[in-house]
Design a protein around this motif. Sequence first.
Motif, PDB file in Angstrom:
ATOM      1  N   VAL A 187      28.221 -10.237  92.605  1.00 46.71           N
ATOM      2  CA  VAL A 187      28.701 -11.482  93.209  1.00 46.71           C
ATOM      3  C   VAL A 187      28.457 -11.450  94.709  1.00 46.71           C
ATOM      4  O   VAL A 187      28.893 -10.530  95.408  1.00 46.71           O
ATOM      5  CB  VAL A 187      30.200 -11.684  92.922  1.00 46.71           C
ATOM      6  N   GLU A 188      27.753 -12.463  95.210  1.00 43.85           N
ATOM      7  CA  GLU A 188      27.465 -12.562  96.638  1.00 43.85           C
ATOM      8  C   GLU A 188      28.646 -13.197  97.368  1.00 43.85           C
ATOM      9  O   GLU A 188      29.230 -14.175  96.864  1.00 43.85           O
ATOM     10  CB  GLU A 188      26.209 -13.402  96.872  1.00 43.85           C
ATOM     11  N   PRO A 189      29.027 -12.694  98.536  1.00 42.08           N
ATOM     12  CA  PRO A 189      30.175 -13.245  99.281  1.00 42.08           C
ATOM     13  C   PRO A 189      30.051 -14.736  99.557  1.00 42.08           C
ATOM     14  O   PRO A 189      31.041 -15.481  99.428  1.00 42.08           O
ATOM     15  CB  PRO A 189      30.165 -12.430 100.583  1.00 42.08           C
ATOM     16  N   GLU A 190      28.852 -15.190  99.943  1.00 37.70           N
ATOM     17  CA  GLU A 190      28.684 -16.613 100.252  1.00 37.70           C
ATOM     18  C   GLU A 190      28.893 -17.469  99.004  1.00 37.70           C
ATOM     19  O   GLU A 190      29.513 -18.536  99.063  1.00 37.70           O
ATOM     20  CB  GLU A 190      27.289 -16.876 100.825  1.00 37.70           C
ATOM     21  N   ARG A 191      28.365 -16.980  97.886  1.00 39.24           N
ATOM     22  CA  ARG A 191      28.507 -17.732  96.631  1.00 39.24           C
ATOM     23  C   ARG A 191      29.970 -17.744  96.179  1.00 39.24           C
ATOM     24  O   ARG A 191      30.467 -18.752  95.675  1.00 39.24           O
ATOM     25  CB  ARG A 191      27.629 -17.073  95.559  1.00 39.24           C
ATOM     26  N   LEU A 192      30.674 -16.639  96.387  1.00 40.03           N
ATOM     27  CA  LEU A 192      32.093 -16.572  96.029  1.00 40.03           C
ATOM     28  C   LEU A 192      32.916 -17.528  96.884  1.00 40.03           C
ATOM     29  O   LEU A 192      33.853 -18.167  96.400  1.00 40.03           O
ATOM     30  CB  LEU A 192      32.603 -15.141  96.194  1.00 40.03           C
ATOM     31  N   ALA A 193      32.556 -17.651  98.150  1.00 38.02           N
ATOM     32  CA  ALA A 193      33.263 -18.576  99.035  1.00 38.02           C
ATOM     33  C   ALA A 193      33.110 -20.017  98.544  1.00 38.02           C
ATOM     34  O   ALA A 193      34.065 -20.807  98.576  1.00 38.02           O
ATOM     35  CB  ALA A 193      32.736 -18.444 100.461  1.00 38.02           C
ATOM     36  N   GLN A 194      31.926 -20.380  98.059  1.00 41.02           N
ATOM     37  CA  GLN A 194      31.714 -21.714  97.509  1.00 41.02           C
ATOM     38  C   GLN A 194      32.584 -21.938  96.272  1.00 41.02           C
ATOM     39  O   GLN A 194      33.172 -23.012  96.095  1.00 41.02           O
ATOM     40  CB  GLN A 194      30.241 -21.898  97.141  1.00 41.02           C
ATOM     41  N   THR A 195      32.674 -20.902  95.444  1.00 39.96           N
ATOM     42  CA  THR A 195      33.505 -20.992  94.241  1.00 39.96           C
ATOM     43  C   THR A 195      34.962 -21.214  94.597  1.00 39.96           C
ATOM     44  O   THR A 195      35.646 -22.060  93.998  1.00 39.96           O
ATOM     45  CB  THR A 195      33.363 -19.705  93.408  1.00 39.96           C
ATOM     46  N   MET A 196      35.452 -20.478  95.586  1.00 35.63           N
ATOM     47  CA  MET A 196      36.861 -20.598  95.954  1.00 35.63           C
ATOM     48  C   MET A 196      37.164 -21.981  96.539  1.00 35.63           C
ATOM     49  O   MET A 196      38.260 -22.513  96.341  1.00 35.63           O
ATOM     50  CB  MET A 196      37.260 -19.501  96.934  1.00 35.63           C
ATOM     51  N   GLU A 197      36.226 -22.567  97.243  1.00 36.12           N
ATOM     52  CA  GLU A 197      36.426 -23.929  97.742  1.00 36.12           C
ATOM     53  C   GLU A 197      36.577 -24.900  96.576  1.00 36.12           C
ATOM     54  O   GLU A 197      37.430 -25.798  96.587  1.00 36.12           O
ATOM     55  CB  GLU A 197      35.246 -24.348  98.631  1.00 36.12           C
ATOM     56  N   ARG A 198      35.750 -24.708  95.560  1.00 36.06           N
ATOM     57  CA  ARG A 198      35.826 -25.566  94.376  1.00 36.06           C
ATOM     58  C   ARG A 198      37.152 -25.366  93.646  1.00 36.06           C
ATOM     59  O   ARG A 198      37.787 -26.319  93.203  1.00 36.06           O
ATOM     60  CB  ARG A 198      34.650 -25.249  93.442  1.00 36.06           C
ATOM     61  N   VAL A 199      37.585 -24.106  93.550  1.00 43.93           N
ATOM     62  CA  VAL A 199      38.854 -23.800  92.887  1.00 43.93           C
ATOM     63  C   VAL A 199      40.015 -24.467  93.619  1.00 43.93           C
ATOM     64  O   VAL A 199      40.899 -25.076  92.998  1.00 43.93           O
ATOM     65  CB  VAL A 199      39.075 -22.269  92.816  1.00 43.93           C
ATOM     66  N   ARG A 200      40.032 -24.367  94.945  1.00 45.83           N
ATOM     67  CA  ARG A 200      41.123 -24.977  95.728  1.00 45.83           C
ATOM     68  C   ARG A 200      41.176 -26.485  95.506  1.00 45.83           C
ATOM     69  O   ARG A 200      42.258 -27.067  95.371  1.00 45.83           O
ATOM     70  CB  ARG A 200      40.935 -24.676  97.213  1.00 45.83           C
ATOM     71  N   LYS A 201      40.036 -27.112  95.477  1.00 44.61           N
ATOM     72  CA  LYS A 201      39.984 -28.566  95.301  1.00 44.61           C
ATOM     73  C   LYS A 201      40.572 -28.960  93.944  1.00 44.61           C
ATOM     74  O   LYS A 201      41.401 -29.876  93.856  1.00 44.61           O
ATOM     75  CB  LYS A 201      38.536 -29.054  95.400  1.00 44.61           C
ATOM     76  N   VAL A 202      40.157 -28.263  92.886  1.00 44.92           N
ATOM     77  CA  VAL A 202      40.644 -28.591  91.554  1.00 44.92           C
ATOM     78  C   VAL A 202      42.146 -28.312  91.441  1.00 44.92           C
ATOM     79  O   VAL A 202      42.900 -29.103  90.873  1.00 44.92           O
ATOM     80  CB  VAL A 202      39.871 -27.794  90.484  1.00 44.92           C
ATOM     81  N   LEU A 203      42.596 -27.185  92.006  1.00 45.84           N
ATOM     82  CA  LEU A 203      44.018 -26.846  91.946  1.00 45.84           C
ATOM     83  C   LEU A 203      44.874 -27.852  92.716  1.00 45.84           C
ATOM     84  O   LEU A 203      45.964 -28.227  92.267  1.00 45.84           O
ATOM     85  CB  LEU A 203      44.253 -25.441  92.499  1.00 45.84           C
ATOM     86  N   ASN A 204      44.400 -28.283  93.873  1.00 47.00           N
ATOM     87  CA  ASN A 204      45.156 -29.268  94.657  1.00 47.00           C
ATOM     88  C   ASN A 204      45.327 -30.574  93.891  1.00 47.00           C
ATOM     89  O   ASN A 204      46.396 -31.200  93.911  1.00 47.00           O
ATOM     90  CB  ASN A 204      44.471 -29.520  95.996  1.00 47.00           C
ATOM     91  N   GLU A 205      44.266 -30.999  93.220  1.00 45.90           N
ATOM     92  CA  GLU A 205      44.349 -32.219  92.417  1.00 45.90           C
ATOM     93  C   GLU A 205      45.325 -32.040  91.260  1.00 45.90           C
ATOM     94  O   GLU A 205      46.144 -32.916  90.966  1.00 45.90           O
ATOM     95  CB  GLU A 205      42.960 -32.582  91.880  1.00 45.90           C
ATOM     96  N   LYS A 206      45.237 -30.880  90.612  1.00 46.39           N
ATOM     97  CA  LYS A 206      46.107 -30.597  89.469  1.00 46.39           C
ATOM     98  C   LYS A 206      47.572 -30.531  89.889  1.00 46.39           C
ATOM     99  O   LYS A 206      48.453 -31.105  89.250  1.00 46.39           O
ATOM    100  CB  LYS A 206      45.672 -29.266  88.838  1.00 46.39           C
ATOM    101  N   ARG A 207      47.844 -29.839  91.008  1.00 45.35           N
ATOM    102  CA  ARG A 207      49.223 -29.705  91.478  1.00 45.35           C
ATOM    103  C   ARG A 207      49.779 -31.040  91.962  1.00 45.35           C
ATOM    104  O   ARG A 207      50.950 -31.341  91.789  1.00 45.35           O
ATOM    105  CB  ARG A 207      49.289 -28.654  92.584  1.00 45.35           C
TER     106      ARG A 207
END
Length: 264
Positions: free
Chosen positions: A104-124
């Motif tokens: 797992v590349e750090p830059e690619r993981l950072a993109q994933t975490m941004e996507r995760v935060r967005k989905v979680l914020n909408e869900k919460r």
Amino acid sequence: MSIRTLLVDDESLAIQGLELRLQPFDDVEIVGRATNGREAIRAIRTEKPDLVFLDVQMPGFDGFSVVGALADVEPPLFVFVTAFSDHAIRAFEAQAVDYLMKPVEPERLAQTMERVRKVLNEKRGAMEAERLAARLAEVDPDAVVELAPALETGADRFERVINVKDQGQIFRVEVDRIEKIDAAGDYMCLTTADQTLILRETMKDLERRLDPRKFQRVHRSTIVNLDNVKQVKPHTNGECFLTLASGATVKVSRSYREVVARFL
């Protein structure tokens, strides 16, 4: 608010490596680790994490079997992690938030975490609105009706993008671009202004994923995006026809006349 995270991989070194890469993210809280599918299922049911990084190939229960075994509970967000790119299509069909290749590349993981935060914020946000509405209903039922427009964040629970596997490719279709959906057995034909894609899913299951304030069935085999309706043409036998933005015409059967009432 922290993102409660579970790491699942049958290789302990892979778990350690991913944990190291997640350390820079202050909002990630590692709540557990699992080395096989059975452990993962138990940990998800017990810990109720927000996010699971899930290896695909594991002995016994693989990653997709883990997801399938959790159909009876509120699922966490899944990010599949694997060394093999040929699982990508199945990962998106399983509605994974993302799909990461090892290492797992750090830059690619950072993109994933941004996507995760967005989905979680909408869900919460949707869950908080539901809790507020429930509390208001207890103390002042009339207020719920008056404040309904302000509280209607429930649309965040519905799909904004649908992943469609068609002709060996994955198409990410923005839901707002869909004009109509036609049923053909266990297949759905999703039509946008410029293409039609085939999705293997039943009408009933697809309806659950779409916001009913925008998508309504107008025939037993047709769903229409109401935002794309440009004209209503009544017919003498009680049926009518809708003209969509693309110029396509859709018949509304008599059983679904209440949908037409929204435009009159």
